[in-house]
Design a protein around this motif. Structure first.
Motif, short mmCIF file in Angstrom:
data_model
loop_
_atom_site.label_atom_id
_atom_site.label_comp_id
_atom_site.label_asym_id
_atom_site.label_seq_id
_atom_site.Cartn_x
_atom_site.Cartn_y
_atom_site.Cartn_z
N THR A 96 -4.88 -4.63 -11.10
CA THR A 96 -6.00 -5.55 -10.97
C THR A 96 -6.34 -6.19 -12.31
OG1 THR A 96 -6.92 -4.23 -9.17
CG2 THR A 96 -8.40 -5.78 -10.23
N LEU A 113 -3.91 1.01 -9.35
CA LEU A 113 -4.64 -0.13 -8.81
C LEU A 113 -5.48 -0.81 -9.90
CD1 LEU A 113 -5.82 1.38 -5.39
CD2 LEU A 113 -4.07 -0.38 -5.75
N PHE A 170 -12.85 3.10 -5.02
CA PHE A 170 -11.65 2.39 -5.45
C PHE A 170 -11.92 0.88 -5.51
CE2 PHE A 170 -10.10 6.44 -4.07
CZ PHE A 170 -8.98 6.70 -4.84
N VAL A 183 -4.85 -4.20 0.07
CA VAL A 183 -3.92 -3.13 -0.25
C VAL A 183 -4.66 -1.82 -0.45
CG1 VAL A 183 -2.16 -2.35 -1.88
CG2 VAL A 183 -2.34 -4.78 -1.31
N THR A 184 -5.78 -1.90 -1.16
CA THR A 184 -6.58 -0.71 -1.44
C THR A 184 -7.09 -0.07 -0.16
OG1 THR A 184 -7.29 -1.74 -3.50
CG2 THR A 184 -8.59 0.12 -2.71
N SER A 209 2.86 1.50 -3.40
CA SER A 209 2.06 1.91 -4.56
C SER A 209 1.65 3.37 -4.44
CB SER A 209 0.83 1.01 -4.69
OG SER A 209 0.02 1.07 -3.53
N VAL A 217 -5.93 -7.84 -3.92
CA VAL A 217 -5.73 -6.40 -4.10
C VAL A 217 -6.55 -5.57 -3.11
CG1 VAL A 217 -5.99 -4.49 -5.74
CG2 VAL A 217 -5.15 -6.70 -6.53
N ALA A 265 0.83 -1.20 0.00
CA ALA A 265 0.00 0.00 0.00
C ALA A 265 0.87 1.25 0.00
CB ALA A 265 -0.92 -0.01 1.21
N GLU A 320 -11.91 -1.51 -8.89
CA GLU A 320 -11.11 -2.72 -9.02
C GLU A 320 -11.94 -3.91 -9.46
OE1 GLU A 320 -7.93 -1.33 -5.61
OE2 GLU A 320 -9.30 -2.99 -5.21
N VAL A 343 -4.19 1.76 1.45
CA VAL A 343 -3.81 2.96 0.71
C VAL A 343 -4.78 4.10 1.01
CG1 VAL A 343 -3.66 3.98 -1.59
CG2 VAL A 343 -2.61 1.78 -1.17
N VAL A 394 -3.28 6.92 -8.13
CA VAL A 394 -3.47 5.72 -7.31
C VAL A 394 -4.52 4.83 -7.94
CG1 VAL A 394 -4.27 4.86 -5.09
CG2 VAL A 394 -2.72 6.82 -5.16
#
Length: 429
Positions: A106, A102, A140, A125-126, A87, A122, A84, A144, A129, A98
């Motif tokens: 993805t 992502l 977000f 991580v999102t 990225s 993923v 996170a 994804e 972030v 960002v």
């Protein structure tokens, strides 16, 4: 259709309305509908639990369960926080950058793995972030899921419906790359442009938080290097198993559940703690949904729709491809695209046999794949990745409503199908 078929359709529509309006919890609606289908004898236990055509897809359930357990172990190493921070620093803390990063990760990963596995990896991580940058993670996460369905369309292993189509039509990994990857790249580029508009309200960051994030050392986020190394080896072997499915004949569900078992044995974590991380609501929702859609397959409702498609066009290549694409997109927005493609594949095979021109270069199969994979983006029940993302969000205290998903999913699906229509007509008709 028979009276029992109409009853099954009516029950499905009723459950769908409950899910869409959120009058009751989606899990309660799906399981309640499944109970009524079984209780009134629309399907028997044999069809609901053991049939590959009309029953619960246990391969999907155990693939999800296995990967949820794997992600639960990996999460405790701190690697998701590492990724996170890394990225976000690559994007210099700017929200749109960002989002683009992502989405590209993805979509690319979904072309090599299945899209459900990708969003499971993923999403954590999102969340981290967005937490670091003070952003609302819901847009977000939705982006994804949409990107995973777009990227997964490009390859045989990217989206479960593609595996069904490849098995039925005898298509190879290379066939999917040659025929679908080019148009998927165009759609992905268009989606990145559309995302700038769709998610504009979420793309406002806090410069102070971004500066603080740039000062962090992501290496300090790793809390258990030994477990991370073990997890990395097991995850790599799982991914290899996914990629070599055609050669080995071992289903991804088996690879995932075996990998999860090995990783649990190798980790110092208590199994009961890992089991608590499993998205049980998501798994139960899938089970109920599979039984409901399986009932529609069992009573011939989906096949009746397919026959209407065939009779409407009379086998003309251009109209048939267009109608197959659009009809598949619309139906896959309403029912999960896995059972839909399972029900539709024999009909497509029959059409190709009756009208050979439709089978030239696999044209009708590509129309089915594009419609089912991309149309599933429209609603939160249209694709497996969508359901998983909603479940992950709920587990982290974030609510994604049916209507909220429509706001982003319908424009994305419509844009994708609009791009596919001229592609199919110019290349195959």
């Amino acid at each position: 259709m028979t009276p029992i078929a109409w009853a099954a359709v009516g029950l499905f529509v009723g459950v769908y309305i409950l899910i869409a309006t959120e009058r009751i919890h989606r899990v309660a609606a799906a399981l309640g509908g499944a109970a009524l289908v079984l209780g009134f004898g629309v399907v028997r236990s044999e069809e609901a639990f053991y049939s590959r055509e009309t029953g619960i897809d246990w391969d999907v359930i155990f693939l999800l369960l296995g990967m949820m357990l794997v992600v639960g172990v990996i999460r405790r190493t701190g690697v998701f926080e590492f990724l996170a921070i890394r990225s976000a620093k690559l994007a210099r803390g700017r929200p749109y950058r960002v989002l683009v990063l992502l989405v590209l990760v993805t979509a690319g990963a979904s072309a090599l793995l299945d899209n459900v596995t990708t969003v499971l990896l993923v999403a954590p991580v999102t969340l981290l972030v967005c937490d670091r940058l003070g952003l609302n993670p819901v847009p977000f996460l939705i982006a994804e899921a949409l990107a995973s369905n777009i990227g997964g369309t490009a390859t045989l292993v990217g989206d479960p419906p593609n595996i069904i189509i490849a098995s039925r039509a005898g298509l190879t990994f290379a066939d999917f790359l040659v025929h679908l990857a080019p148009i998927v790249l165009v759609i992905l580029g268009a989606f990145l442009l559309l995302a700038r508009f769709l998610f504009r309200s979420a793309l406002v960051g806090d410069p102070t938080r971004a500066d603080a994030l740039m000062a962090l050392d992501e290496r300090e986020a790793i809390t258990d290097h030994r477990l991370l190394r073990r997890s990395g080896v097991v995850l790599a072997l799982i991914l290899v198993g996914f990629l070599l499915q055609r050669q080995t004949g071992v289903a991804p569900s088996v690879v995932a559940i075996v990998g999860a078992g090995v990783l649990i044995l190798l980790s110092p974590l208590r199994p009961q703690d890992l089991v608590a991380d499993v998205e049980w609501e998501t798994l139960l929702f899938f089970m109920g949904l599979f039984v409901l859609v399986g009932a529609l397959v069992h009573v011939g409702a989906l096949e009746a729709l397919a026959d209407v498609v065939a009779r409407t066009t009379g086998g003309e290549v251009g109209p048939t491809l267009t109608l197959m694409l659009v009809a598949s997109a619309v139906i896959s927005a309403v029912v999960d695209n896995i059972p839909y493609v399972a029900a539709m594949s024999p009909v497509v095979e029959s059409l190709v046999t009756t009208y050979p021109a439709l089978g030239q270069d696999g044209a009708l199969w590509w129309a089915l794949a594009l419609g089912a994979d991309l149309g599933g983006n429209a609603t939160l029940v249209g694709a497996s990745a969508n359901v998983v993302i909603v479940g992950i969000a709920a587990r982290n205290g974030l609510h994604i409503s049916f209507v909220q998903w429509l706001k982003y999913g319908v424009p994305t699906a419509a844009m994708s199908i609009a791009i596919c229509v001229p592609y199919l007509l110019l290349r195959y008709a």
